[in-house]
Write a protein that holds these residues in place. Sequence first.
Motif, PDB file in Angstrom:
ATOM      1  N   ALA A  35      32.740  34.473  39.024  1.00  0.00           N
ATOM      2  CA  ALA A  35      32.717  34.886  40.331  1.00  0.00           C
ATOM      3  C   ALA A  35      33.329  36.524  40.336  1.00  0.00           C
ATOM      4  O   ALA A  35      32.978  37.546  41.039  1.00  0.00           O
ATOM      5  CB  ALA A  35      33.455  34.057  41.190  1.00  0.00           C
ATOM      6  N   THR A  36      34.487  36.409  39.530  1.00  0.00           N
ATOM      7  CA  THR A  36      35.242  37.833  39.452  1.00  0.00           C
ATOM      8  C   THR A  36      34.150  38.756  38.767  1.00  0.00           C
ATOM      9  O   THR A  36      34.085  40.086  39.035  1.00  0.00           O
ATOM     10  CB  THR A  36      36.401  37.687  38.408  1.00  0.00           C
ATOM     11  N   GLN A  37      33.315  38.556  37.784  1.00  0.00           N
ATOM     12  CA  GLN A  37      32.421  39.329  37.070  1.00  0.00           C
ATOM     13  C   GLN A  37      31.514  39.877  38.421  1.00  0.00           C
ATOM     14  O   GLN A  37      31.146  41.224  38.352  1.00  0.00           O
ATOM     15  CB  GLN A  37      31.749  38.539  35.999  1.00  0.00           C
ATOM     16  N   GLU A  38      31.033  39.074  39.117  1.00  0.00           N
ATOM     17  CA  GLU A  38      29.856  39.484  40.132  1.00  0.00           C
ATOM     18  C   GLU A  38      30.871  40.564  41.136  1.00  0.00           C
ATOM     19  O   GLU A  38      30.309  41.612  41.595  1.00  0.00           O
ATOM     20  CB  GLU A  38      29.493  38.399  40.797  1.00  0.00           C
ATOM     21  N   LEU A  39      32.054  40.046  41.338  1.00  0.00           N
ATOM     22  CA  LEU A  39      32.703  40.973  42.603  1.00  0.00           C
ATOM     23  C   LEU A  39      33.031  42.383  41.879  1.00  0.00           C
ATOM     24  O   LEU A  39      32.724  43.191  42.570  1.00  0.00           O
ATOM     25  CB  LEU A  39      34.276  40.256  42.701  1.00  0.00           C
ATOM     26  N   VAL A  40      33.314  42.339  40.564  1.00  0.00           N
ATOM     27  CA  VAL A  40      33.484  43.728  39.857  1.00  0.00           C
ATOM     28  C   VAL A  40      32.227  44.621  40.021  1.00  0.00           C
ATOM     29  O   VAL A  40      32.165  45.576  40.204  1.00  0.00           O
ATOM     30  CB  VAL A  40      33.931  43.527  38.498  1.00  0.00           C
ATOM     31  N   LYS A  41      30.843  43.939  39.614  1.00  0.00           N
ATOM     32  CA  LYS A  41      29.878  44.570  39.554  1.00  0.00           C
ATOM     33  C   LYS A  41      29.388  45.071  40.963  1.00  0.00           C
ATOM     34  O   LYS A  41      28.808  46.147  41.028  1.00  0.00           O
ATOM     35  CB  LYS A  41      28.701  43.724  38.919  1.00  0.00           C
ATOM     36  N   ILE A  42      29.575  44.259  41.991  1.00  0.00           N
ATOM     37  CA  ILE A  42      29.325  44.634  43.460  1.00  0.00           C
ATOM     38  C   ILE A  42      30.147  45.850  43.694  1.00  0.00           C
ATOM     39  O   ILE A  42      29.732  46.966  44.283  1.00  0.00           O
ATOM     40  CB  ILE A  42      29.365  43.370  44.221  1.00  0.00           C
ATOM     41  N   ARG A  43      31.436  45.846  43.396  1.00  0.00           N
ATOM     42  CA  ARG A  43      32.298  46.894  44.022  1.00  0.00           C
ATOM     43  C   ARG A  43      32.268  47.867  43.211  1.00  0.00           C
ATOM     44  O   ARG A  43      32.153  49.142  44.093  1.00  0.00           O
ATOM     45  CB  ARG A  43      33.866  46.276  43.934  1.00  0.00           C
ATOM     46  N   ALA A  44      32.031  48.274  42.143  1.00  0.00           N
ATOM     47  CA  ALA A  44      31.521  49.385  41.262  1.00  0.00           C
ATOM     48  C   ALA A  44      30.224  50.003  41.878  1.00  0.00           C
ATOM     49  O   ALA A  44      30.251  51.101  42.054  1.00  0.00           O
ATOM     50  CB  ALA A  44      31.576  49.079  39.928  1.00  0.00           C
ATOM     51  N   SER A  45      29.395  49.320  42.063  1.00  0.00           N
ATOM     52  CA  SER A  45      28.038  49.447  42.478  1.00  0.00           C
ATOM     53  C   SER A  45      28.117  49.960  43.914  1.00  0.00           C
ATOM     54  O   SER A  45      27.321  51.084  44.169  1.00  0.00           O
ATOM     55  CB  SER A  45      26.960  48.445  42.400  1.00  0.00           C
ATOM     56  N   GLN A  46      28.867  49.566  44.818  1.00  0.00           N
ATOM     57  CA  GLN A  46      29.208  50.209  45.996  1.00  0.00           C
ATOM     58  C   GLN A  46      29.797  51.458  46.069  1.00  0.00           C
ATOM     59  O   GLN A  46      29.393  52.698  46.906  1.00  0.00           O
ATOM     60  CB  GLN A  46      30.057  49.304  46.959  1.00  0.00           C
ATOM     61  N   GLU A  85      44.670  36.637  44.418  1.00  0.00           N
ATOM     62  CA  GLU A  85      45.264  37.650  43.694  1.00  0.00           C
ATOM     63  C   GLU A  85      44.697  38.155  42.546  1.00  0.00           C
ATOM     64  O   GLU A  85      44.833  39.352  42.260  1.00  0.00           O
ATOM     65  CB  GLU A  85      46.960  37.315  43.519  1.00  0.00           C
ATOM     66  N   ALA A  86      44.307  37.393  41.735  1.00  0.00           N
ATOM     67  CA  ALA A  86      43.653  37.832  40.510  1.00  0.00           C
ATOM     68  C   ALA A  86      42.347  38.796  40.643  1.00  0.00           C
ATOM     69  O   ALA A  86      42.143  39.786  39.952  1.00  0.00           O
ATOM     70  CB  ALA A  86      43.459  36.585  39.610  1.00  0.00           C
ATOM     71  N   GLU A  87      41.517  38.156  41.871  1.00  0.00           N
ATOM     72  CA  GLU A  87      40.345  38.882  42.250  1.00  0.00           C
ATOM     73  C   GLU A  87      40.754  40.342  42.700  1.00  0.00           C
ATOM     74  O   GLU A  87      40.158  41.284  42.473  1.00  0.00           O
ATOM     75  CB  GLU A  87      39.623  38.070  43.013  1.00  0.00           C
ATOM     76  N   ARG A  88      41.861  40.340  43.640  1.00  0.00           N
ATOM     77  CA  ARG A  88      42.512  41.537  44.142  1.00  0.00           C
ATOM     78  C   ARG A  88      42.685  42.472  42.867  1.00  0.00           C
ATOM     79  O   ARG A  88      42.449  43.789  42.993  1.00  0.00           O
ATOM     80  CB  ARG A  88      43.433  41.167  44.834  1.00  0.00           C
ATOM     81  N   ALA A  89      43.405  41.972  42.062  1.00  0.00           N
ATOM     82  CA  ALA A  89      43.778  42.788  40.815  1.00  0.00           C
ATOM     83  C   ALA A  89      42.621  43.568  40.142  1.00  0.00           C
ATOM     84  O   ALA A  89      42.636  44.590  39.646  1.00  0.00           O
ATOM     85  CB  ALA A  89      44.649  42.096  39.956  1.00  0.00           C
TER      86      ALA A  89
END
Length: 157
Positions: A35-46, A85-89
């Motif tokens: 889930a963290t991996q997908e959040l990272v990919k989406i945020r950078a892509s945005q 908190e980990a996802e936010r970091a």
Amino acid sequence: MEPRLNAFGNAVAAKFLRHINSAGKVVSDSTLPAATQELVKIRASQINGCGFCTDMHTKDAAAAGETAVRLNLIAAWREANVFTEAERAALELTEQGTRIADAAGGVPEEVWENAAKHYDEDQLAALVSLIALINAYNRLNVIVQQPAGDYVPGMFG
């Protein structure tokens, strides 16, 4: 819109993509939460304005069970209470690593230290590698103007 270059059909580009896809497998097989991996990919892509990757990773995350609420709030993660908190970091490190040219000193120490509180060394290595990798994908797609909306989950394997 037609892409400027068929990155999937050109021999040089296809060879490059096979190699970076192999690097991506190292990250996806790591202990960094999916889930963290997908959040990272989406945020950078945005941030990078990569419609193709934003579309692809949002669809992949939804297919993997990510909620619409969380997907809709990624861009506003600081104001949302749906991320750990980990996802936010991880999202903060992603933003700082993606906008590295905007920061005179690179990624601030406190951002790194916060991520290190939540992830072990292997997970940090995977996280940093993923941030670098998604930025490479974003840049390729933005440069060639790869259109968004054509991605179907599972189309790459």
